[in-house]
Every structure is written in structure tokens, then in C-alpha cells.
Design a protein around this motif. Structure first.
Motif, PDB file in Angstrom:
ATOM      1  N   UNK A 132       0.815  -1.220   0.000  1.00 55.16           N
ATOM      2  CA  UNK A 132       0.000   0.000   0.000  1.00 55.16           C
ATOM      3  C   UNK A 132       0.848   1.269   0.000  1.00 55.16           C
ATOM      4  N   UNK A 133       1.918   1.255   0.787  1.00 53.06           N
ATOM      5  CA  UNK A 133       2.756   2.462   0.882  1.00 53.06           C
ATOM      6  C   UNK A 133       4.161   2.065   1.296  1.00 53.06           C
ATOM      7  N   UNK A 134       5.195   2.611   0.643  1.00 54.33           N
ATOM      8  CA  UNK A 134       6.582   2.280   1.028  1.00 54.33           C
ATOM      9  C   UNK A 134       6.920   2.847   2.393  1.00 54.33           C
ATOM     10  N   UNK A 135       7.807   2.180   3.092  1.00 54.47           N
ATOM     11  CA  UNK A 135       8.283   2.675   4.374  1.00 54.47           C
ATOM     12  C   UNK A 135       9.347   3.743   4.139  1.00 54.47           C
ATOM     13  N   UNK A 136       9.425   4.701   5.042  1.00 52.35           N
ATOM     14  CA  UNK A 136      10.435   5.751   4.944  1.00 52.35           C
ATOM     15  C   UNK A 136      11.818   5.157   5.198  1.00 52.35           C
ATOM     16  N   UNK A 137      12.878   5.733   4.595  1.00 51.89           N
ATOM     17  CA  UNK A 137      14.236   5.205   4.788  1.00 51.89           C
ATOM     18  C   UNK A 137      14.628   5.039   6.256  1.00 51.89           C
ATOM     19  N   UNK A 142      15.680   1.340  10.861  1.00 50.49           N
ATOM     20  CA  UNK A 142      15.359   0.945  12.230  1.00 50.49           C
ATOM     21  C   UNK A 142      14.825  -0.485  12.272  1.00 50.49           C
ATOM     22  N   UNK A 143      13.973  -0.828  11.305  1.00 51.86           N
ATOM     23  CA  UNK A 143      13.407  -2.180  11.264  1.00 51.86           C
ATOM     24  C   UNK A 143      14.494  -3.216  11.024  1.00 51.86           C
ATOM     25  N   UNK A 144      15.439  -2.921  10.130  1.00 51.62           N
ATOM     26  CA  UNK A 144      16.506  -3.875   9.848  1.00 51.62           C
ATOM     27  C   UNK A 144      17.379  -4.109  11.076  1.00 51.62           C
ATOM     28  N   UNK A 145      17.736  -3.046  11.775  1.00 54.40           N
ATOM     29  CA  UNK A 145      18.577  -3.200  12.959  1.00 54.40           C
ATOM     30  C   UNK A 145      17.876  -4.037  14.035  1.00 54.40           C
ATOM     31  N   UNK A 234      11.603  -3.959   0.304  1.00 48.08           N
ATOM     32  CA  UNK A 234      11.183  -2.717   0.943  1.00 48.08           C
ATOM     33  C   UNK A 234      11.710  -1.491   0.209  1.00 48.08           C
ATOM     34  N   UNK A 235      12.926  -1.591  -0.308  1.00 46.72           N
ATOM     35  CA  UNK A 235      13.568  -0.438  -0.942  1.00 46.72           C
ATOM     36  C   UNK A 235      13.144  -0.273  -2.391  1.00 46.72           C
ATOM     37  N   UNK A 236      13.045  -1.379  -3.130  1.00 47.00           N
ATOM     38  CA  UNK A 236      12.784  -1.295  -4.577  1.00 47.00           C
ATOM     39  C   UNK A 236      11.329  -1.538  -4.950  1.00 47.00           C
ATOM     40  N   UNK A 237      10.565  -2.153  -4.062  1.00 48.29           N
ATOM     41  CA  UNK A 237       9.182  -2.505  -4.384  1.00 48.29           C
ATOM     42  C   UNK A 237       9.019  -3.889  -4.971  1.00 48.29           C
ATOM     43  N   UNK A 238      10.123  -4.642  -5.070  1.00 49.83           N
ATOM     44  CA  UNK A 238      10.036  -5.999  -5.602  1.00 49.83           C
ATOM     45  C   UNK A 238      11.157  -6.864  -5.044  1.00 49.83           C
ATOM     46  N   UNK A 239      10.924  -8.177  -5.063  1.00 52.71           N
ATOM     47  CA  UNK A 239      11.944  -9.112  -4.599  1.00 52.71           C
ATOM     48  C   UNK A 239      13.076  -9.192  -5.615  1.00 52.71           C
TER      49      UNK A 239
END
Length: 355
Positions: A132-137, A142-145, A234-239
Motif C-alpha cells: 500500500x505504501x513504502x516505508x520511509x528510509x 530501524x526495522x533492519x537493525x 522494501x527499498x525497490x518494491x520488488x523481490x
């Protein structure tokens, strides 16, 4: 009273109203089915919502009644072993306490199979969120850490998740990522050559090439590939491209279809993107080898020691020794063999094999 429907009217999953473990749990509805099991929303005896994971390896089992049965005598011993491993791994997971890992409350046997009772996470699957909407950088970092810290704890306990993907990460109501669905988890002990039937779940774009190969060495680097693929999405919109296609390209001298993130997304620090690219290396020996190494690469801390893939992680050995995976000539030979068929691998494929 149970409102269970007849099996022919329902399917492999248990019907709403089905009671489990002497009535301590009541199924509310089916949530999802996968290669290793079936997941339900349920209520416990105190009317609290919980999630229940049923050990039900698809392709090996059937449900002629409430009880789970092997599809043939050939699969009988393998199914029994998988149920025993499910119970053992649930017990190991229950000892993990981390805010970004779903908690396991209980494991029990019923209907001739085993069940794992987990926290119900109020929120949304990461896959639904990013659709629905990309996450902010900043939120992505924060999620990755947080997830790297969670994965480090899982690996320290001697387990691999083996099924990290956007649909196995929840964002709770506080936007905190929580790793869920450990139905594919297994211990990291190498050399288990028992003649049992096994089930491998592979997801196009998220699974590293070694998950497609029966008997191939798996380790923390395998989970890190899947985590990197998730954050690539998450970054590109695709796997990223299927790892078997990438391995086949490498074997034949063709260009890798993967496009590195570094240099393409100015909103993210170069080191952050380069670490994801490194974790997504086709060959295991070229990847980041531990979650703590990855954390250090993007946080500026000194690098921790790594472990050799031939040594199992253990709770008494949380800081492993630095070595890379052994060379993979057998995988290269295999890559040439799969080059013509890799394109037909489907999303969420289930590979059933007998060793």
C-alpha cells in the motif's frame, strides 16, 4: 460444543469451533497454510486470542478425520520424525525472549500431530504494508537493525528460521517488526543423514540457492540472504531475481540478473545498501556470515568474530569464530544442470524429497 464440519466439507484445515488439547483452545478461523503446517487464530481457556501452528507437512499428510495421517506407509516414519522435530524446535523457540520475535507459549500433541501456541500480534503483515505504501528510509533502517538483533538471538540459540520474507514479518500497532511463523525452523547441527522424508519451502526471490538443494549446507548466511531479499523488496518494491536463475547465470558465465542497490538509491547510506548487496551474494561463502557482522557494517561498530559453517551455533557459544563457508564446486555443477529449469520455479514452491 464443537461446530466442526465433516472433513469432506472443509479441507485439510480444522473447522472453526474445533477444540484442541482437552478444550483448552478453540479454533476461531484458518489464517494460512504452508508447506510445513497450518496456522489458526484461536482462543484459550481465558478467552485470550492466540495463534496456533499445526504440524502438517503438505504432500506427506492427509486428514481423513480430525487426526493427521501420512499419505502412504513410505512417508510414515518421516512424518513421525518431523512431528518430533517440530516439538523439539518449539521447545527451543519457547526459550527465546526478544521483542522482535513472536513468543511461543506452549507446545502439545493432539490429533496425532503437534501444535505450537504463539502470541497473537495485533498489526499487519509487512507484505501488506509495503503493497500500500513504502516505508520511509529511517523506518527501514530501524526495522533492519531490530530484526538483525532478533536473528542474532535466534542463531545463538542454535536455530535457523529458513522462511524469512515480508509475509512472515508483522508490524505491530507500534510499528515494531516482529518475526513470526517458525514452522520451517530447524536446528543448525550439520551431518544429520537420517533416512527421513523432508519438506523444504522455497519462496521465489527470497530463498537462497542452498534451500533448493537437498543436503546443501545451510547456516546463518541462509537466513541473512532471505532477510536481505526482504529489505531489497522494501527499498525497490520488488523481490530480487530467483537465486537459482542467478546461480545458473554464474555457472554459464552470463551476467547476474541482480542489480546492486548501492549507487541507485540516494535516500539510503551507501554502506547500508552495500551490506544488503553483500548479504544477497549468490554463493554462501561471499555473503555476510552473521547478523552481528551485518549490524556492525551499518552502525560503524567494530566487526565481531564470525563462525565457521561447519560448527553448529550453541547457546554456550554466542560469539562464533570467523571463517567463510567452504568452496562450492558441487553447487556450481548443479547450477549447470538447473539452468534450463530454474525459470519454472513458482512462488511458495514446496519441494518434497527423501534422503
Amino acid at each position: 460444543m464443537s461446530t466442526e464440519l465433516e472433513p469432506e466439507d472443509w479441507g485439510d484445515e480444522l473447522a472453526p469451533g474445533t477444540e484442541l488439547f482437552h478444550g483448552q483452545y478453540v479454533i476461531e478461523r484458518h489464517l494460512r497454510s504452508g508447506g510445513f503446517g497450518i496456522t489458526y487464530l484461536a482462543r484459550d481457556s481465558l478467552q485470550r486470542r492466540v495463534v496456533i501452528k499445526e504440524c502438517f507437512p503438505q504432500g506427506l499428510c492427509m486428514r481423513p478425520s480430525r487426526a493427521v495421517r501420512a499419505r502412504s506407509r513410505t512417508y510414515g516414519a518421516g512424518v513421525s520424525t518431523l512431528i518430533q522435530k517440530f516439538v523439539g524446535e518449539a521447545q527451543a523457540l519457547a526459550r527465546i525472549s526478544h521483542p522482535n520475535v513472536v513468543r511461543v507459549h506452549q507446545v502439545f500433541e493432539d490429533n496425532d500431530t503437534a501444535y505450537m501456541v504463539l502470541d497473537f500480534i495485533e498489526g499487519r503483515e509487512l507484505g501488506d504494508e509495503i503493497a500500500e505504501a513504502p516505508l520511509a528510509p529511517r523506518e527501514i533502517r530501524a526495522a533492519l537493525l531490530q530484526l538483525l538483533d532478533a536473528v542474532a538471538v535466534i542463531h545463538d540459540s542454535g536455530l535457523l528460521h529458513r522462511d524469512i520474507s515480508p509475509d512472515n514479518i508483522m508490524l505491530d500497532t507500534q510499528r515494531r517488526p516482529v518475526l513470526i511463523d517458525f514452522g520451517a525452523a530447524r536446528d543448525t547441527l550439520p551431518g544429520d543423514k537420517r533416512p527421513i522424508s523432508t519438506v523444504h519451502v522455497v519462496k521465489d526471490g527470497y530463498s537462497p540457492q542452498e534451500l533448493y538443494v537437498q543436503g546443501a549446507e545451510q547456516g546463518p548466511w541462509s537466513d541473512l540472504y532471505a532477510l536481505a531479499a526482504t529489505f531489497h523488496h522494501l527499498i525497490t518494491g520488488e523481490a530480487p531475481p530467483n537465486s537459482q536463475l542467478r546461480l545458473a547465470a554464474l555457472a554459464t558465465g552470463a551476467p547476474d540478473p541482480y542489480r546492486p542497490l548501492a549507487g541507485r538509491f540516494d535516500a539510503h547510506p551507501p554502506a547500508f545498501l552495500a551490506a544488503i548487496d553483500k548479504a544477497l551474494s549468490v554463493l554462501a561463502r561471499e555473503r555476510i556470515q552473521s547478523a552481528r557482522d551485518w549490524t556492525a557494517r551499518i552502525s560503524g561498530e567494530s566487526l565481531p568474530q564470525l563462525r565457521t559453517p561447519s560448527q553448529p551455533l550453541a547457546p554456550t557459544q554466542p560469539v562464533p569464530k570467523p571463517l567463510a563457508p567452504s568452496p562450492e564446486p558441487r553447487l556450481m555443477a548443479l547450477a549447470r544442470a538447473v539452468a534450463g529449469v530454474a525459470a519454472v520455479l513458482a512462488l511458495g514452491a514446496v519441494i518434497i524429497s527423501t534422503v
